[in-house]
Write an enzyme that holds these catalytic residues in place. Sequence first.
Site, PDB file in Angstrom:
ATOM      1  N   GLN A  76      -5.597 -11.800  -4.226  1.00 25.44           N
ATOM      2  CA  GLN A  76      -4.669 -12.596  -5.122  1.00 25.44           C
ATOM      3  C   GLN A  76      -5.088 -13.822  -5.732  1.00 25.44           C
ATOM      4  O   GLN A  76      -4.888 -13.872  -7.041  1.00 25.44           O
ATOM      5  CB  GLN A  76      -3.504 -13.062  -4.119  1.00 25.44           C
ATOM      6  CG  GLN A  76      -2.568 -11.822  -3.437  1.00 25.44           C
ATOM      7  CD  GLN A  76      -1.863 -12.271  -2.031  1.00 25.44           C
ATOM      8  OE1 GLN A  76      -2.031 -13.353  -1.785  1.00 25.44           O
ATOM      9  NE2 GLN A  76      -1.643 -11.186  -1.421  1.00 25.44           N
ATOM     10  N   TRP A  99      -1.345  -7.160  -6.312  1.00 23.21           N
ATOM     11  CA  TRP A  99      -1.890  -6.389  -7.329  1.00 23.21           C
ATOM     12  C   TRP A  99      -0.596  -5.557  -7.857  1.00 23.21           C
ATOM     13  O   TRP A  99      -0.450  -5.407  -9.020  1.00 23.21           O
ATOM     14  CB  TRP A  99      -3.125  -5.350  -7.057  1.00 23.21           C
ATOM     15  CG  TRP A  99      -3.496  -4.726  -8.049  1.00 23.21           C
ATOM     16  CD1 TRP A  99      -3.463  -3.488  -8.348  1.00 23.21           C
ATOM     17  CD2 TRP A  99      -4.073  -5.211  -9.325  1.00 23.21           C
ATOM     18  NE1 TRP A  99      -4.079  -2.893  -9.636  1.00 23.21           N
ATOM     19  CE2 TRP A  99      -4.402  -4.091 -10.146  1.00 23.21           C
ATOM     20  CE3 TRP A  99      -4.357  -6.617 -10.036  1.00 23.21           C
ATOM     21  CZ2 TRP A  99      -4.871  -4.202 -11.639  1.00 23.21           C
ATOM     22  CZ3 TRP A  99      -4.665  -6.602 -11.139  1.00 23.21           C
ATOM     23  CH2 TRP A  99      -4.932  -5.414 -11.796  1.00 23.21           C
ATOM     24  N   ASP A 134      -5.628   5.738   1.817  1.00 25.04           N
ATOM     25  CA  ASP A 134      -5.829   4.487   1.282  1.00 25.04           C
ATOM     26  C   ASP A 134      -7.255   4.049   1.687  1.00 25.04           C
ATOM     27  O   ASP A 134      -7.898   4.563   2.509  1.00 25.04           O
ATOM     28  CB  ASP A 134      -4.856   3.493   2.021  1.00 25.04           C
ATOM     29  CG  ASP A 134      -4.952   1.892   1.686  1.00 25.04           C
ATOM     30  OD1 ASP A 134      -4.049   1.789   0.846  1.00 25.04           O
ATOM     31  OD2 ASP A 134      -5.836   1.459   1.678  1.00 25.04           O
ATOM     32  N   TRP A 137      15.787  -9.397  -0.761  1.00 27.07           N
ATOM     33  CA  TRP A 137      14.811  -8.414  -1.388  1.00 27.07           C
ATOM     34  C   TRP A 137      15.691  -7.758  -2.615  1.00 27.07           C
ATOM     35  O   TRP A 137      16.592  -7.694  -2.498  1.00 27.07           O
ATOM     36  CB  TRP A 137      14.368  -7.339  -0.499  1.00 27.07           C
ATOM     37  CG  TRP A 137      13.231  -6.258  -0.442  1.00 27.07           C
ATOM     38  CD1 TRP A 137      13.447  -5.181  -0.674  1.00 27.07           C
ATOM     39  CD2 TRP A 137      11.819  -6.677  -0.307  1.00 27.07           C
ATOM     40  NE1 TRP A 137      11.969  -4.558  -0.744  1.00 27.07           N
ATOM     41  CE2 TRP A 137      10.921  -5.477  -0.669  1.00 27.07           C
ATOM     42  CE3 TRP A 137      11.187  -7.908  -0.307  1.00 27.07           C
ATOM     43  CZ2 TRP A 137       9.808  -5.665  -0.756  1.00 27.07           C
ATOM     44  CZ3 TRP A 137       9.723  -7.924  -0.510  1.00 27.07           C
ATOM     45  CH2 TRP A 137       9.209  -6.614  -0.541  1.00 27.07           C
ATOM     46  N   SER A 157      -5.913  -2.119  -5.200  1.00 27.90           N
ATOM     47  CA  SER A 157      -6.041  -3.314  -5.938  1.00 27.90           C
ATOM     48  C   SER A 157      -6.820  -2.886  -7.186  1.00 27.90           C
ATOM     49  O   SER A 157      -7.303  -1.862  -7.359  1.00 27.90           O
ATOM     50  CB  SER A 157      -6.962  -4.358  -4.947  1.00 27.90           C
ATOM     51  OG  SER A 157      -6.385  -4.724  -3.841  1.00 27.90           O
ATOM     52  N   HIS A 159       0.819  -1.357  -0.056  1.00 31.24           N
ATOM     53  CA  HIS A 159      -0.070   0.071  -0.006  1.00 31.24           C
ATOM     54  C   HIS A 159       0.804   1.159   0.052  1.00 31.24           C
ATOM     55  O   HIS A 159       0.550   2.180  -0.434  1.00 31.24           O
ATOM     56  CB  HIS A 159      -0.866   0.255   1.245  1.00 31.24           C
ATOM     57  CG  HIS A 159      -1.976  -1.076   1.293  1.00 31.24           C
ATOM     58  ND1 HIS A 159      -3.217  -0.761   0.836  1.00 31.24           N
ATOM     59  CD2 HIS A 159      -1.905  -2.384   1.343  1.00 31.24           C
ATOM     60  CE1 HIS A 159      -3.725  -2.085   0.837  1.00 31.24           C
ATOM     61  NE2 HIS A 159      -3.192  -3.227   1.350  1.00 31.24           N
TER      62      HIS A 159
HETATM   63  C1  UDX Z   1      -0.386  -6.650  -0.645  1.00 34.51           C
HETATM   64  C2  UDX Z   1      -1.439  -7.725  -1.192  1.00 34.51           C
HETATM   65  O1  UDX Z   1      -0.800  -8.923  -1.467  1.00 34.51           O
HETATM   66  C3  UDX Z   1      -1.865  -7.201  -2.563  1.00 34.51           C
HETATM   67  O2  UDX Z   1      -2.834  -8.188  -3.041  1.00 34.51           O
HETATM   68  C4  UDX Z   1      -2.655  -5.912  -2.422  1.00 34.51           C
HETATM   69  O3  UDX Z   1      -3.018  -5.433  -3.444  1.00 34.51           O
HETATM   70  C5  UDX Z   1      -1.648  -4.700  -1.671  1.00 34.51           C
HETATM   71  O4  UDX Z   1      -0.979  -5.305  -0.586  1.00 34.51           O
HETATM   72  P1  UDX Z   1       2.147  -7.705  -1.074  1.00 34.51           P
HETATM   73  O5  UDX Z   1       1.388  -9.003  -0.770  1.00 34.51           O
HETATM   74  O6  UDX Z   1       3.212  -6.954  -0.484  1.00 34.51           O
HETATM   75  O7  UDX Z   1       0.864  -6.455  -0.811  1.00 34.51           O
HETATM   76  O8  UDX Z   1       2.179  -7.777  -2.679  1.00 34.51           O
HETATM   77  P2  UDX Z   1       2.415  -6.609  -3.800  1.00 34.51           P
HETATM   78  O9  UDX Z   1       0.979  -6.030  -4.235  1.00 34.51           O
HETATM   79  O10 UDX Z   1       2.611  -7.409  -5.074  1.00 34.51           O
HETATM   80  O11 UDX Z   1       3.255  -5.499  -3.436  1.00 34.51           O
HETATM   81  C6  UDX Z   1       4.605  -5.948  -3.257  1.00 34.51           C
HETATM   82  C7  UDX Z   1       5.600  -4.515  -3.623  1.00 34.51           C
HETATM   83  O12 UDX Z   1       6.706  -5.027  -3.059  1.00 34.51           O
HETATM   84  C8  UDX Z   1       5.566  -4.404  -5.004  1.00 34.51           C
HETATM   85  O13 UDX Z   1       5.460  -3.091  -5.418  1.00 34.51           O
HETATM   86  C9  UDX Z   1       7.147  -5.153  -5.446  1.00 34.51           C
HETATM   87  O14 UDX Z   1       7.677  -4.400  -6.504  1.00 34.51           O
HETATM   88  C10 UDX Z   1       7.913  -4.470  -4.230  1.00 34.51           C
HETATM   89  N1  UDX Z   1       8.849  -5.629  -3.739  1.00 34.51           N
HETATM   90  C11 UDX Z   1       8.778  -6.966  -4.009  1.00 34.51           C
HETATM   91  C12 UDX Z   1      10.293  -5.203  -3.925  1.00 34.51           C
HETATM   92  O15 UDX Z   1      10.376  -4.073  -4.037  1.00 34.51           O
HETATM   93  N2  UDX Z   1      11.269  -6.186  -3.900  1.00 34.51           N
HETATM   94  C13 UDX Z   1      10.956  -7.491  -3.601  1.00 34.51           C
HETATM   95  O16 UDX Z   1      12.033  -8.157  -3.567  1.00 34.51           O
HETATM   96  C14 UDX Z   1       9.636  -7.908  -3.701  1.00 34.51           C
END
Ligand code: UDX
Length: 457
Positions: free
Chosen positions: A383, A361, A107, A340, A130, A9
């Site tokens: 998801q 998302w 948010d 990471w 999302s 978020h």
């Molecule tokens: C959560 C929910 O899973 C997601 O479905 C919802 O829409 C928002 O909150 P998260 O599980 O962390 O988020 O997944 P995602 O929405 O994919 O966000 C992860 C973020 O972390 C992405 O922006 C990605 O680029 C970043 N990331 C991930 C990194 O910078 N490095 C990494 O190694 C992995």
Amino acid sequence: MFPLPYQGHVNPMFQLANLLYSKGFSITIFHTNFNKPKTSNYPHFTFRFILDNDPHDERYANLPLQGMGAFSRIFLFNKCGADQLRHQLELELSAKDEPPVSCLITDASWHFTQSVADSLNLPRLVLRTSSLFCFLIYASIPLLDDLGYFNLSDNTATPLLDGLGYNNVPDDERLEEQVAEFPVLKVKDVIKIGFKKDNDGMGDIISNMVKQTKASSGIIWNSFKELEQLQLETIRRDIPAPCFLIPFARHFTTASSSLLDHDRSFFPWLDQQPRNSVVYISFGSVAQVEEKHFMEMVHGLVDSKQSFLWVVRPGFVSGSTWLEPLPDGFPGEGGRIVEWAPQQEVLGHEAIGAFWTHSGWNSTVESVCEGVPMICSPFWGDQPLDARYVSDAWKVGVYLENGWKREEITNAIRRVMVDEEMRERSRVLKRKLDASLIEGGSSYESVESLVDYISSF
Ligand code: UDX
């Protein structure tokens, strides 16, 4: 601007903040101390830390910092954050020698902020992190519940907070049926969301989120019109507030809002890999797996014989600090494991041929932005819905819908790496996105109309 303090978020909110700043707005960020952003990355923004400033306040002094329990803050602050937020906003509104406040952007899950903004006659815009289809499905949870879909599941009282994984969905052929109200979905996709109408706090959060998003002055989505045209039409019919669809990843990276440090040490290795030859694997910032499932992933990967770059967050494997369960000799020369990574940069690297993702998302949009086909292993919430749209609606990925089984993992990886039609569909989607960003395109116009709209307040 007031993000929900979790990585998935925080990233889109700061991308939006960067975008609005680049258009001439001053930015003040309200944030909890929990998951505090690196303020030094944003010397041009003003930060106010609110809600959890008092370390002796027993309500949040002992809240978990990691895992699903960390989400308890959403319940707590929605319940008891109004007075503090109102006080802070009053200070901003009455500040002398500061530019006037045009609006509050929060948010969508901070639903308590709508009544606070209303009480101060301040327009509130919502950032919904999302998809539009997820919002429509979440808005229909009461209907789907009344129709009995959730009775097929073995949901316990607090499934989300118990970390419901999709392996918990019972075996029943009705689960494979189409959902009449959303024909793209199977019944099991709805169950895998992990919460329903009134069964726990999360159901309430979602229904309040939907209600107060509808009551807002405008909704900003991390998406683009060509991806979700029908859903946009439905939402425009149902909700009076204007919608702005902006694929943030094409405007700013998330590098400056990352809560963890990005490891870049693998780039020399990645640079040497052939084009489209490496599987990038990451399951976002929250998901956790059991050790036996982690080992299925390892075997599935080894058997696929594909090179890979795998983000394994510390704590990703329940009961382990980091990589203790791995067998000796893994990953070997064919792979790299990091804690990471700078995900957008990785997805844009020409060596990456597929993204094995939890279908968060942000990850989904980032993959679409780079034209990378996906292997989807969703956990809960939006998801499973994202995974279904990726595989069945846009056809730019394979959904591993039977859990963690090494043979299926191997087959899915092999299939996505060689399926040229899927790769071409991913490229076509990326080209549509690129076109939407050019002057006159839908995403370009969305940014312009958002700027005009905020300026009109
Ligand atoms: C959560 C929910 O899973 C997601 O479905 C919802 O829409 C928002 O909150 P998260 O599980 O962390 O988020 O997944 P995602 O929405 O994919 O966000 C992860 C973020 O972390 C992405 O922006 C990605 O680029 C970043 N990331 C991930 C990194 O910078 N490095 C990494 O190694 C992995």
